[in-house]
Design an enzyme around this catalytic site. Structure first.
Site, PDB file in Angstrom:
ATOM      1  N   GLY A 143       0.768  -1.245   0.000  1.00  0.00           N
ATOM      2  CA  GLY A 143       0.000   0.000   0.000  1.00  0.00           C
ATOM      3  C   GLY A 143       0.797   1.292   0.000  1.00  0.00           C
ATOM      4  N   ASP A 160       0.778   3.072   4.610  1.00  0.00           N
ATOM      5  CA  ASP A 160      -0.275   3.770   3.867  1.00  0.00           C
ATOM      6  C   ASP A 160      -1.368   4.286   4.789  1.00  0.00           C
ATOM      7  OD1 ASP A 160      -1.195   1.216   4.478  1.00  0.00           O
ATOM      8  OD2 ASP A 160      -1.896   0.753   2.453  1.00  0.00           O
ATOM      9  N   ASP A 190      -5.212   1.809  10.718  1.00  0.00           N
ATOM     10  CA  ASP A 190      -6.623   1.555  11.004  1.00  0.00           C
ATOM     11  C   ASP A 190      -6.735   1.106  12.459  1.00  0.00           C
ATOM     12  OD1 ASP A 190      -9.287   1.102  10.823  1.00  0.00           O
ATOM     13  OD2 ASP A 190      -9.176  -0.558   9.419  1.00  0.00           O
ATOM     14  N   PHE A 231     -13.991   2.257   3.505  1.00  0.00           N
ATOM     15  CA  PHE A 231     -12.681   1.934   2.954  1.00  0.00           C
ATOM     16  C   PHE A 231     -12.269   3.022   1.990  1.00  0.00           C
ATOM     17  CE2 PHE A 231      -9.719  -1.683   2.295  1.00  0.00           C
ATOM     18  CZ  PHE A 231      -9.697  -2.090   3.607  1.00  0.00           C
ATOM     19  N   VAL A 232     -10.994   3.340   1.960  1.00  0.00           N
ATOM     20  CA  VAL A 232     -10.502   4.324   0.994  1.00  0.00           C
ATOM     21  C   VAL A 232      -9.548   3.642   0.019  1.00  0.00           C
ATOM     22  CG1 VAL A 232     -10.872   6.294   2.519  1.00  0.00           C
ATOM     23  CG2 VAL A 232      -8.674   5.129   2.556  1.00  0.00           C
ATOM     24  N   ASP A 255      -5.710  -0.150  -1.777  1.00  0.00           N
ATOM     25  CA  ASP A 255      -6.479  -1.069  -2.618  1.00  0.00           C
ATOM     26  C   ASP A 255      -7.728  -1.601  -1.941  1.00  0.00           C
ATOM     27  OD1 ASP A 255      -5.034  -2.676  -0.684  1.00  0.00           O
ATOM     28  OD2 ASP A 255      -5.726  -4.403  -1.841  1.00  0.00           O
ATOM     29  N   ARG A 280      -5.240   0.678  -6.887  1.00  0.00           N
ATOM     30  CA  ARG A 280      -4.013   1.302  -6.371  1.00  0.00           C
ATOM     31  C   ARG A 280      -3.526   2.415  -7.293  1.00  0.00           C
ATOM     32  NH1 ARG A 280      -2.128  -1.871  -2.113  1.00  0.00           N
ATOM     33  NH2 ARG A 280      -2.306  -4.125  -2.337  1.00  0.00           N
TER      34      ARG A 280
HETATM   35  P1  IMP Z   1      -4.383  -1.972  10.808  1.00  0.00           P
HETATM   36  O1  IMP Z   1      -3.439  -3.091  11.114  1.00  0.00           O
HETATM   37  O2  IMP Z   1      -5.793  -2.304  11.227  1.00  0.00           O
HETATM   38  O3  IMP Z   1      -3.930  -0.638  11.329  1.00  0.00           O
HETATM   39  O4  IMP Z   1      -4.505  -1.895   9.254  1.00  0.00           O
HETATM   40  C1  IMP Z   1      -3.539  -1.328   8.469  1.00  0.00           C
HETATM   41  C2  IMP Z   1      -3.531  -1.926   7.084  1.00  0.00           C
HETATM   42  O5  IMP Z   1      -4.858  -2.245   6.635  1.00  0.00           O
HETATM   43  C3  IMP Z   1      -3.029  -0.909   6.106  1.00  0.00           C
HETATM   44  O6  IMP Z   1      -1.647  -1.074   5.910  1.00  0.00           O
HETATM   45  C4  IMP Z   1      -3.818  -1.201   4.861  1.00  0.00           C
HETATM   46  O7  IMP Z   1      -3.123  -2.133   4.056  1.00  0.00           O
HETATM   47  C5  IMP Z   1      -5.089  -1.840   5.320  1.00  0.00           C
HETATM   48  N1  IMP Z   1      -6.220  -0.888   5.319  1.00  0.00           N
HETATM   49  C6  IMP Z   1      -6.893  -0.417   6.386  1.00  0.00           C
HETATM   50  N2  IMP Z   1      -7.863   0.434   6.037  1.00  0.00           N
HETATM   51  C7  IMP Z   1      -7.784   0.522   4.687  1.00  0.00           C
HETATM   52  C8  IMP Z   1      -8.533   1.278   3.707  1.00  0.00           C
HETATM   53  O8  IMP Z   1      -9.463   2.058   4.002  1.00  0.00           O
HETATM   54  N3  IMP Z   1      -8.153   1.100   2.410  1.00  0.00           N
HETATM   55  C9  IMP Z   1      -7.141   0.265   2.029  1.00  0.00           C
HETATM   56  N4  IMP Z   1      -6.419  -0.448   2.916  1.00  0.00           N
HETATM   57  C10 IMP Z   1      -6.737  -0.318   4.224  1.00  0.00           C
HETATM   58 MG    MG Z   2      -0.951  -2.012   3.982  1.00  0.00          MG
END
Ligand code: IMP
Ligand code: MG
Length: 185
Positions: free
Chosen positions: A47, A103, A106, A156-157, A163, A169
């Protein structure tokens, strides 16, 4: 069933000009922090590849770049909560100044895991930079030193490297993904 997303590109959140301006500002801040130092940028695939490519061109100190690939999501838009390292970095980082480039943050799970993992390799320092921070309350707040934009949407963005099921992407801007009813499983 094929897992191609059936949704469409929704509202633009950040256009090309807004992204370019903010990325340049981040580059300037990071350059100040590391001036006269050597930096190892570790971009988290896939990402962050576009963000990292743009960001490093605004960083003026000497730097190297390496890549780490992780997967915490399947083809859908719900986190599995499991962080798998699919590709590790290619070099020793002991004694180096490391900047992890992501990227989006979350839940915070991925970044927390990566910081813990890389810390075991005893770099001189680890800082973190994410293009986006979802302001939904991280489950376990990751140590985030720099971010580009906060987003409030739970949607989701996509675009600028981000992606859904590996698609979108290549959009040069960041938009909301509008899922199709058939995306729900
Ligand atoms: P986390 O581990 O929950 O913080 O998620 C982080 C990873 O989830 C990021 O590196 C992204 O690859 C993916 N992700 C989370 N939200 C989105 C979104 O809205 N669009 C695309 N990828 C996302
Ligand atoms: Mg990622």
């Amino acid at each position: 069933m094929d897992d191609s997303p059936n949704g469409v590109v929704g509202k633009t959140l950040f256009d090309e000009a807004a992204i370019a301006e903010r990325v340049a500002e981040l580059g300037t801040e990071i350059s100040k922090e590391y001036q006269d130092q050597e930096l190892l940028v570790i971009a988290v695939l896939r990402g962050s590849f576009i963000f990292a490519a743009d960001l490093i061109r605004h960083i003026t100190c000497e730097l190297e770049i390496d890549f780490l690939a992780v997967s915490s999501y399947g083809s859908d838009t719900t986190s599995t909560g499991v962080v798998k390292i699919l590709k590790d970095i290619n070099q020793e980082i002991q004694g180096k100044e490391v900047l992890i480039v992501e990227d989006i943050i979350d839940s915070g799970t991925t970044l927390n895991h990566l910081v813990d993992y890389l810390a075991l390799k005893q770099p001189a320092s680890i800082k973190t930079c994410s293009l986006l921070l979802r302001q939904a309350g991280q489950v376990n707040e990751p140590p985030l030193d720099y971010y580009g934009f906060k987003i409030t949407t739970e949607d989701f963005v996509i675009g600028y490297g981000l992606d859904v099921a590996q698609k979108f992407r290549n959009l040069p801007y960041i938009a909301i993904y509008e899922p199709d009813a058939s995306d729900e499983q």
